[in-house]
Design a protein around this motif. Structure first.
Motif, PDB file in Angstrom:
ATOM      1  N   GLN A 146       0.828  -1.209   0.000  1.00  0.00           N
ATOM      2  CA  GLN A 146       0.000   0.000   0.000  1.00  0.00           C
ATOM      3  C   GLN A 146       0.860   1.255   0.000  1.00  0.00           C
ATOM      4  N   ALA A 147       1.929   1.251   0.795  1.00  0.00           N
ATOM      5  CA  ALA A 147       2.797   2.427   0.893  1.00  0.00           C
ATOM      6  C   ALA A 147       3.498   2.722  -0.432  1.00  0.00           C
ATOM      7  N   GLU A 148       3.807   1.666  -1.178  1.00  0.00           N
ATOM      8  CA  GLU A 148       4.545   1.843  -2.430  1.00  0.00           C
ATOM      9  C   GLU A 148       3.628   1.853  -3.655  1.00  0.00           C
ATOM     10  N   GLY A 149       2.332   1.668  -3.440  1.00  0.00           N
ATOM     11  CA  GLY A 149       1.383   1.700  -4.539  1.00  0.00           C
ATOM     12  C   GLY A 149       1.538   0.562  -5.523  1.00  0.00           C
ATOM     13  N   ILE A 150       1.867  -0.629  -4.991  1.00  0.00           N
ATOM     14  CA  ILE A 150       2.014  -1.802  -5.852  1.00  0.00           C
ATOM     15  C   ILE A 150       1.086  -2.897  -5.347  1.00  0.00           C
ATOM     16  N   GLU A 151       0.965  -3.941  -6.148  1.00  0.00           N
ATOM     17  CA  GLU A 151       0.161  -5.078  -5.727  1.00  0.00           C
ATOM     18  C   GLU A 151       1.023  -6.018  -4.891  1.00  0.00           C
ATOM     19  N   ALA A 152       0.509  -6.447  -3.770  1.00  0.00           N
ATOM     20  CA  ALA A 152       1.250  -7.361  -2.914  1.00  0.00           C
ATOM     21  C   ALA A 152       1.427  -8.703  -3.602  1.00  0.00           C
ATOM     22  N   ALA A 153       2.601  -9.277  -3.448  1.00  0.00           N
ATOM     23  CA  ALA A 153       2.839 -10.609  -4.002  1.00  0.00           C
ATOM     24  C   ALA A 153       2.032 -11.636  -3.227  1.00  0.00           C
ATOM     25  N   ALA A 154       1.561 -12.629  -3.918  1.00  0.00           N
ATOM     26  CA  ALA A 154       0.796 -13.690  -3.265  1.00  0.00           C
ATOM     27  C   ALA A 154       1.730 -14.609  -2.483  1.00  0.00           C
ATOM     28  N   ASP A 155       1.160 -15.282  -1.499  1.00  0.00           N
ATOM     29  CA  ASP A 155       1.925 -16.303  -0.796  1.00  0.00           C
ATOM     30  C   ASP A 155       2.348 -17.384  -1.792  1.00  0.00           C
ATOM     31  N   TYR A 156       3.516 -17.927  -1.584  1.00  0.00           N
ATOM     32  CA  TYR A 156       4.004 -18.988  -2.458  1.00  0.00           C
ATOM     33  C   TYR A 156       3.582 -20.339  -1.875  1.00  0.00           C
ATOM     34  N   PRO A 157       2.794 -21.115  -2.612  1.00  0.00           N
ATOM     35  CA  PRO A 157       2.393 -22.432  -2.096  1.00  0.00           C
ATOM     36  C   PRO A 157       3.564 -23.402  -2.158  1.00  0.00           C
ATOM     37  N   LEU A 158       4.033 -23.825  -0.990  1.00  0.00           N
ATOM     38  CA  LEU A 158       5.216 -24.684  -0.963  1.00  0.00           C
ATOM     39  C   LEU A 158       4.982 -26.024  -1.650  1.00  0.00           C
ATOM     40  N   ALA A 159       3.714 -26.403  -1.835  1.00  0.00           N
ATOM     41  CA  ALA A 159       3.433 -27.640  -2.572  1.00  0.00           C
ATOM     42  C   ALA A 159       4.053 -27.588  -3.964  1.00  0.00           C
ATOM     43  N   GLU A 160       4.151 -26.376  -4.541  1.00  0.00           N
ATOM     44  CA  GLU A 160       4.784 -26.240  -5.853  1.00  0.00           C
ATOM     45  C   GLU A 160       6.262 -26.602  -5.790  1.00  0.00           C
ATOM     46  N   LEU A 161       6.908 -26.226  -4.687  1.00  0.00           N
ATOM     47  CA  LEU A 161       8.322 -26.574  -4.536  1.00  0.00           C
ATOM     48  C   LEU A 161       8.490 -28.070  -4.315  1.00  0.00           C
ATOM     49  N   TRP A 162       7.672 -28.639  -3.428  1.00  0.00           N
ATOM     50  CA  TRP A 162       7.834 -30.062  -3.113  1.00  0.00           C
ATOM     51  C   TRP A 162       7.522 -30.948  -4.314  1.00  0.00           C
ATOM     52  N   SER A 163       6.722 -30.457  -5.262  1.00  0.00           N
ATOM     53  CA  SER A 163       6.368 -31.265  -6.431  1.00  0.00           C
ATOM     54  C   SER A 163       7.165 -30.881  -7.677  1.00  0.00           C
ATOM     55  N   ALA A 164       8.151 -30.025  -7.526  1.00  0.00           N
ATOM     56  CA  ALA A 164       8.946 -29.573  -8.674  1.00  0.00           C
ATOM     57  C   ALA A 164       9.888 -30.679  -9.149  1.00  0.00           C
ATOM     58  N   ASP A 165      10.479 -30.464 -10.319  1.00  0.00           N
ATOM     59  CA  ASP A 165      11.546 -31.343 -10.804  1.00  0.00           C
ATOM     60  C   ASP A 165      12.528 -31.589  -9.674  1.00  0.00           C
ATOM     61  N   GLU A 166      12.977 -32.851  -9.503  1.00  0.00           N
ATOM     62  CA  GLU A 166      13.729 -33.203  -8.292  1.00  0.00           C
ATOM     63  C   GLU A 166      15.036 -32.426  -8.147  1.00  0.00           C
ATOM     64  N   ASP A 167      15.675 -32.054  -9.238  1.00  0.00           N
ATOM     65  CA  ASP A 167      16.932 -31.317  -9.129  1.00  0.00           C
ATOM     66  C   ASP A 167      16.677 -29.857  -8.742  1.00  0.00           C
ATOM     67  N   ILE A 168      15.622 -29.275  -9.310  1.00  0.00           N
ATOM     68  CA  ILE A 168      15.259 -27.904  -8.933  1.00  0.00           C
ATOM     69  C   ILE A 168      14.780 -27.885  -7.485  1.00  0.00           C
ATOM     70  N   ARG A 169      13.975 -28.863  -7.120  1.00  0.00           N
ATOM     71  CA  ARG A 169      13.519 -28.972  -5.735  1.00  0.00           C
ATOM     72  C   ARG A 169      14.719 -29.112  -4.794  1.00  0.00           C
ATOM     73  N   SER A 170      15.689 -29.882  -5.189  1.00  0.00           N
ATOM     74  CA  SER A 170      16.862 -30.117  -4.356  1.00  0.00           C
ATOM     75  C   SER A 170      17.637 -28.823  -4.120  1.00  0.00           C
TER      76      SER A 170
END
Length: 525
Positions: A97-121
């Motif tokens: 609000q102070a900077e007049g931008i849209e707040a970033a959404a929470d990152y669902p960690l399920a996306e990380l746990w289900s990512a390609d195994e090397d990227i997840r690692s």
């Protein structure tokens, strides 16, 4: 209830992941999911700070506190985690609000746990390293020390977790975690020595005197100082436990005559050692296990450590409830004689860089004369998994013309051994807490400079045990420094994929521990 997914520590189920209704650490699936939600909120806060081009002091504090709260064996209280999530969301919205931008959404960690195994690692290495580093940043901040580059890196690295990337993109960031953690550990080292003095060699008894006493465990030296001040003159003795042992070496803490000795061994033995203990136990950082009913009413927590149903000491640091419990319980009726796991009744600590480098000429001369043939750094986290007796057997098997440096709670496997002396120095030297890996690094660098060689050319081998996320960030620091041929055990991290392991083996010759005989033969070869 949903199932959890957690593989951040060494004891994770089946050496793969805790995926049921509770983790091996005792954390419920509900709390594990809350901690993932908190992590996702922290990533959203970091992404918002990066987009806004600003990082408020409140945001920094929340990032450090939140990451520290998700370290293994710290916070088991879902209500506390939920409160942190709310505060993170509020700060994210306020910055947007102070900077007049849209707040970033929470990152669902399920996306990380289900990512390609090397990227997840690789992203897991970054995230878990940040969690460990946050603990060190937290303790430094308690003593009034911060570092703008360290603070900014929490934003940079967390925000990067939401970005797509290849292994080539992520590997430099993994090593940068190690680089920034070196700065962070140096900051904490300076804060500790400036506040409490330079550690000096100290013999610490394992016996407990008759009368009321308090056991304090964890890493926060300032909490110990406050407790000593508040108990002075009240007929209550104070005993350290676990990672608090090195406190006995600091002059400003040693001057309290009622800081008597060390009780117990490593953190994973607490359920047996605290059972029927006639004294309260104050937890200041990670190492809390779900308490048994037999002593739950004697467990007190502070800082980021919380467990449902236990008394939490808030920011006012009024330890009156702990003091009252100590007087109520009364302690032992007569002196108790305890030993370490090898039968010793005392341990030594205080061999940090100030001590060892103070006799550097003696050490260098001993190496040149052949009196000292090799140095071993055997340390890290202890744990309950079978096979950790390897580290005891390894130290016992080291030749008489070698020196063993140790640090962190892994030393409880062997720190009561008497290995004799070499050149007037004990062969077994306790450098301190896990964060005192910084001291060990400075000792190694100084020796390398004295011999005009690199650290990898020294007669020095590192045999490390790991358990949780502070061990991860220290390992990344060693890799950043280019230190090779590290032996790691008792198992390799479940979150390291085969391809990432192949990279570590190829680039740094990191290898799992095997047998004492084979590893010693190779390292001394």
């Amino acid at each position: 209830m949903e199932n959890m997914f957690c593989f951040q520590c060494e004891q994770t189920a089946g050496c793969t992941a805790c995926t049921g209704k509770a983790g091996v650490c005792g954390k419920t699936a509900e709390v594990a999911i809350d901690q993932d939600e908190l992590t996702g909120a922290l990533i959203g806060l970091a992404a918002t700070c990066k987009a806004a081009g600003t990082q408020t002091a409140t945001a920094t504090k929340l990032l450090v506190d939140g990451l520290f709260a998700t370290v293994t064996n710290v916070n088991f209280d879902g209500a506390s985690i939920d409160s942190l999530i709310e505060r993170v969301h509020a700060e994210t919205a306020a910055i947007a609000q102070a900077e007049g931008i849209e707040a970033a959404a929470d990152y669902p960690l399920a996306e990380l746990w289900s990512a390609d195994e090397d990227i997840r690692s690789l992203k897991s290495l970054i995230l878990f390293g940040l969690r460990g580093m946050a603990a060190y940043a937290y303790h430094a901040r308690v003593l009034g020390r911060t570092d703008a580059a360290v603070d900014a890196f929490f934003v940079e690295a967390l925000a990067a977790l939401v970005q797509p990337g290849t292994m080539d993109d992520l590997l430099p960031l993994v090593l940068k975690v190690g680089e920034v953690n070196l700065t962070c550990m140096g900051m904490l080292d300076a804060a500790n020595t400036e506040t409490f003095g330079t550690p000096e060699p100290t013999e610490v008894t394992l016996n407990v005197e008759a009368g009321p006493f308090i056991v304090i465990t964890g890493h926060d030296l300032y909490d110990l100082k406050l407790l000593l001040e508040q108990t002075e003159g009240k007929g209550i003795n104070v005993y350290t436990h676990g990672e608090m042992l090195p406190a006995h070496a600091y002059p400003e803490l040693k001057k309290f005559s009622h800081l008597k000795g060390n009780f117990g061994t490593a953190w994973q033995n607490q359920k047996r050692e605290f059972d029927n203990l006639p004294a309260p136990v104050l937890f200041t950082t990670n190492c809390l296990m779900p308490p048994k009913d037999s002593y739950a009413d004697r467990v007190f927590t502070t800082e980021m450590v919380e467990y449902p149903g236990t008394v939490h000491i808030g920011e006012d640091k009024d330890f009156t409830p702990v003091i009252e419990k100590a007087l109520e319980l009364g302690g032992f009726s007569e002196e108790q004689h305890f030993t370490g796991i090898n039968g010793g009744d005392h341990v030594l600590t205080g061999f940090a860089q100030g001590t060892v480098l103070g006799v550097a000429d003696t050490v260098v001369d001993a190496v040149k004369s052949g009196a000292i043939k090799h140095f071993f750094l055997v340390g890290g986290c202890d744990g309950a998994r079978p096979g950790r007796n390897y580290f005891t057997d390894f130290v016992k098997a080291t030749p008489d013309d070698t020196v063993v440096l140790t640090l962190a709670c892994g030393k409880y496997r062997f720190n009561d051994l008497d290995l004799g002396t070499i050149g007037g120095l004990p062969r077994l030297m306790d450098v301190g807490q896990c964060n005192d890996a910084y001291s060990a690094i400075q000792i190694a660098v100084a020796l390398a400079n004295a011999f005009g060689c690199g650290v990898n050319e020294l007669p020095l081998s590192m045999v490390l045990s790991w358990y949780e996320q502070k061990a991860v960030c220290i390992l990344l620091t060693l890799l950043y420094l280019g230190i090779t041929n590290i032996k790691l055990g008792p198992t390799l991290p479940a979150f390291v994929s085969p391809a990432v392991l192949d990279f570590l083996v190829e680039q740094f010759h990191i290898a799992p521990t095997t047998t004492v005989e084979a590893d010693l033969a190779e390292l001394l070869g």
